[in-house]
Design an enzyme around this catalytic site. Structure first.
Site, PDB file in Angstrom:
ATOM      1  N   LYS A 167      19.180  74.154 -32.325  1.00 27.33           N
ATOM      2  CA  LYS A 167      20.487  74.838 -32.354  1.00 27.33           C
ATOM      3  C   LYS A 167      21.502  74.138 -31.465  1.00 27.33           C
ATOM      4  CE  LYS A 167      20.505  76.774 -28.149  1.00 27.33           C
ATOM      5  NZ  LYS A 167      21.602  76.761 -27.154  1.00 27.33           N
ATOM      6  N   THR A 204      25.496  80.255 -30.221  1.00 28.73           N
ATOM      7  CA  THR A 204      26.013  78.976 -29.736  1.00 28.73           C
ATOM      8  C   THR A 204      26.935  78.282 -30.730  1.00 28.73           C
ATOM      9  OG1 THR A 204      23.953  77.918 -30.454  1.00 28.73           O
ATOM     10  CG2 THR A 204      24.108  78.528 -28.149  1.00 28.73           C
TER      11      THR A 204
END
Length: 324
Positions: free
Chosen positions: A189, A246
């Site tokens: 990620k 994020t």
């Protein structure tokens, strides 16, 4: 298994946040900080320079003696991924056999392609490796805002004990034995968040951002399957949950790095996000496993200066039409 004494290695924002969380959970907490100036500030001011307005609980000890931290029942390793090896090597000389060492960094070691728990197992083979990951910003956790994460260890009883020890009420750990899956989510990620930041920095719109996050998750899931991760881990907190967070907030250093790239700027070398180091390693690992990760590949190419942002976007949009 009773875990009362918890040491936190690293006095940055995330280390202080986790230290405060453990203290709220009723644990005896010691924060070890390598930097003398920062250690002195924490001890004297009882406040982190990186979290203004957040007071360090009076019960939390601050030390620069690694041996003192090594006497804890469990140790949270809150250091950058690329510094994990040297930290664990030093710590290994002080901890008792079977002490849980919990990696709190999200990344893959550059050069060796090792995940964080693999480094722990190599450098401290008599310890018990674990990983804490999930959608969490230090500022939120430090202020006691509701947060849920995943805490994974190969042994079910250990994973449960660690989750219980860190449960402060507002900080809720879910336990798992899928260590590799949790690590893959956290590392991958970071790279995808850079891509999301590029989309925002380039002003490509909310539709493009949603498409990027969705197709990025498809890459994360493919890579996870190839590495033996459980599907529920990929769609859980440490996978999809962390990706959503994020890829949508400037609080993420990886996202902010991407925004700078999207605006035609180069990230500050002194403040490089973990995804910058992970991108080329992730891409090499994906190629070895024959996993298609076009977004991650584009990010790696941009970071290496092999492709412009506009060319990277063009290459992704020009990919052959295919079924979802």
């Amino acid at each position: 298994m009773t875990i009362q004494r918890i040491a936190v290695l690293g006095g940055g924002a995330w280390g202080v946040a986790l230290g405060l969380t453990a203290a709220r959970a009723g644990r005896d907490v010691t924060i070890w900080e390598y930097d003398a100036t920062n250690a002195e500030h924490l001890a004297a001011k009882r406040e982190s320079r990186f979290l203004p307005g957040v007071r360090l609980d009076d019960s939390v000890k601050v030390t620069r003696a690694l041996a003192e931290a090594g006497r804890a029942d469990a140790v949270l390793l809150v250091v950058p991924a690329q510094a994990m090896r040297v930290t664990v090597k030093a710590l290994a000389q002080t901890v008792a056999n079977g002490t849980p060492l919990i990696a709190c960094a999200k990344g893959i070691e550059h050069g060796t392609r090792r995940f964080m728990t693999e480094i722990i197992q190599e450098c401290a083979p008599k310890a018990a490796a674990a990983i804490l990951s999930g959608p969490s910003f230090a500022a939120d956790v430090a202020r006691g805002l509701p947060t849920a994460v995943t805490l994974a260890a190969a042994d079910t009883a250990l994973a449960e004990a660690l989750a219980y020890a860190m449960n402060s009420g507002t900080f809720r750990p879910y336990h798992s034995t899928d260590v590799r899956g949790v690590e893959i989510g956290g590392a991958t990620k970071n790279v995808l968040a850079i891509a999301a930041g590029i989309v925002t920095g380039r002003g490509l719109g909310a539709s493009a951002a949603a498409a990027l996050t969705t197709r990025g998750f498809a890459e994360l899931a493919r890579f996870g399957r190839a590495c033996g991760a459980k599907p529920e881990t990929m769609t859980g907190l440490s996978g999809l949950g962390d990706l959503i967070l994020t890829c949508s907030s400037p609080q993420s250093r990886n996202f902010s790095c991407g925004v700078a790239l999207g605006k035609g700027e180069r990230p500050d070398p002194a403040k490089l996000a973990e995804g910058v180091f992970t991108a080329p390693v992730l891409l090499d690992m994906a190629r070895e496993k024959n996993v298609d990760m076009p977004i991650s590949a584009a990010v790696a190419a941009v970071l290496a200066g092999k492709m412009s942002v506009d060319k990277a976007i063009e290459s992704l949009l020009a990919r052959p039409i295919r079924g979802e």
